[in-house]
Design a protein around this motif. Structure first.
Motif, PDB file in Angstrom:
ATOM      1  N   PRO A  13       0.828  -1.220   0.000  1.00 11.89           N
ATOM      2  CA  PRO A  13       0.000   0.000   0.000  1.00 11.89           C
ATOM      3  C   PRO A  13       0.859   1.266   0.000  1.00 11.89           C
ATOM      4  O   PRO A  13       0.433   2.293  -0.518  1.00 11.89           O
ATOM      5  N   ILE A  14       2.041   1.176   0.608  1.00 11.89           N
ATOM      6  CA  ILE A  14       2.968   2.304   0.577  1.00 11.89           C
ATOM      7  C   ILE A  14       4.349   1.785   0.181  1.00 11.89           C
ATOM      8  O   ILE A  14       4.950   0.985   0.902  1.00 11.89           O
ATOM      9  N   ARG A  15       4.835   2.225  -0.951  1.00 10.66           N
ATOM     10  CA  ARG A  15       6.200   1.914  -1.372  1.00 10.66           C
ATOM     11  C   ARG A  15       7.155   3.015  -0.919  1.00 10.66           C
ATOM     12  O   ARG A  15       8.275   2.752  -0.507  1.00 10.66           O
ATOM     13  N   ARG A  16       6.662   4.252  -1.021  1.00 12.20           N
ATOM     14  CA  ARG A  16       7.517   5.394  -0.690  1.00 12.20           C
ATOM     15  C   ARG A  16       6.649   6.581  -0.291  1.00 12.20           C
ATOM     16  O   ARG A  16       5.564   6.795  -0.849  1.00 12.20           O
ATOM     17  N   VAL A  17       7.129   7.338   0.659  1.00 13.37           N
ATOM     18  CA  VAL A  17       6.516   8.604   1.065  1.00 13.37           C
ATOM     19  C   VAL A  17       7.528   9.704   0.777  1.00 13.37           C
ATOM     20  O   VAL A  17       8.710   9.585   1.139  1.00 13.37           O
ATOM     21  N   SER A  18       7.075  10.765   0.145  1.00 12.60           N
ATOM     22  CA  SER A  18       7.974  11.884  -0.148  1.00 12.60           C
ATOM     23  C   SER A  18       7.178  13.179  -0.158  1.00 12.60           C
ATOM     24  O   SER A  18       5.949  13.176  -0.084  1.00 12.60           O
ATOM     25  N   ALA A  19       7.888  14.287  -0.259  1.00 11.35           N
ATOM     26  CA  ALA A  19       7.241  15.602  -0.210  1.00 11.35           C
ATOM     27  C   ALA A  19       6.666  15.975  -1.564  1.00 11.35           C
ATOM     28  O   ALA A  19       7.291  15.763  -2.609  1.00 11.35           O
TER      29      ALA A  19
END
Length: 256
Positions: A13-19
């Motif tokens: 569901p989440i591979r990466r979080v970024s701005a």
């Protein structure tokens, strides 16, 4: 399987979080003082992004290190209600959330399940009241349970139900309600969830919960965010010192 096939079957569901390229983030980075961008761990995510693997990721650190703020931002950016509950919930009382969710973008796996659940320890009373108000809700009994019993009920009937995959589970200090035995039960539950395909991000102060085999641990502090092993956690060191000799530990604490 080739790289393309691997990507198509990625169920995170989440591979990466970024701005996001957002003016509010830019302003916060420029002046260095806008909360929560002023928290080192949050600043690190906004600057460098953060990758998540499958399975369980624990966020550990002292009060004020940004664990719950980061988890809240991720949960909301992923479409979960800020005061807890499932992705199709709409319960809200008094908004107190940081603007972090508006600054974040979530990269998902194309095969990821779309559902999720946000367990937020300090707002569960309001969430139970919301469920109680729904006609025909199967969860109207939660207020009649003890704090710990209600959390165990959520584990068994929502997070770790054998008939479905939770998808993304964001857990904010679930150990707040749990006995030692219940914490061990939650470890088994988290393992079972992962085996069925759920992804878990959990903020915790519990050295017991953080000992879950195979989990990834991220330690938050003045340094920002760093990957850590269980043995090297400040959290584990403090508990070991205390349990080894409470009297000696307390003598230092009350020396002045």
């Amino acid at each position: 399987m080739n790289a393309t096939g691997d990507w198509l079957h990625d169920r995170r569901p989440i591979r990466r979080v970024s701005a996001l390229r957002d003016a509010a983030v830019a302003d916060a980075e420029t002046d260095g003082g806008e909360w929560p961008a002023s928290i080192p761990a949050i600043a690190a995510v906004l600057r460098d992004g953060l990758d998540f693997g499958p399975g369980v990721t624990f966020l550990v650190g002292e009060n004020g290190s940004g664990k719950s703020t980061l988890l809240e931002g991720i949960a909301m950016a992923a479409g979960l209600p800020p005061e807890g509950g499932s992705s199709n919930g709409s319960h809200t009382t008094r908004p107190t959330e940081s603007p972090l969710a508006d600054w974040l973008q979530i990269e998902r796996g194309p095969g990821a399940p779309r559902g999720g659940f946000f367990l937020r320890a300090e707002t569960m009373h309001g969430y139970y009241s919301y469920l109680e108000s729904l006609d025909g809700s199967p969860d109207r009994h939660l207020h009649s349970l003890s704090h710990g019993e209600s959390f165990n009920d959520l584990l068994d009937n929502k997070l770790n139900h054998p008939r479905y995959v939770t998808g993304l589970a964001c857990l904010d200090e679930p150990e707040a309600a749990l006995s030692f035995a219940s914490t061990l039960n939650w470890m088994v539950g988290l393992r079972d969830m992962v085996e069925r395909g759920s992804q878990v991000i959990c903020a915790t102060h519990s050295p017991v919960l953080a000992a879950l085999p195979g989990a990834r641990i991220l330690e938050l502090g003045d340094w920002g965010i760093r990957e850590a092993n269980w043995e090297g956690l400040q959290l584990v060191g403090h508990w070991r010192t205390f349990l080894d000799s409470p009297d000696r530990y307390l003598r230092h604490l009350f020396a002045d």
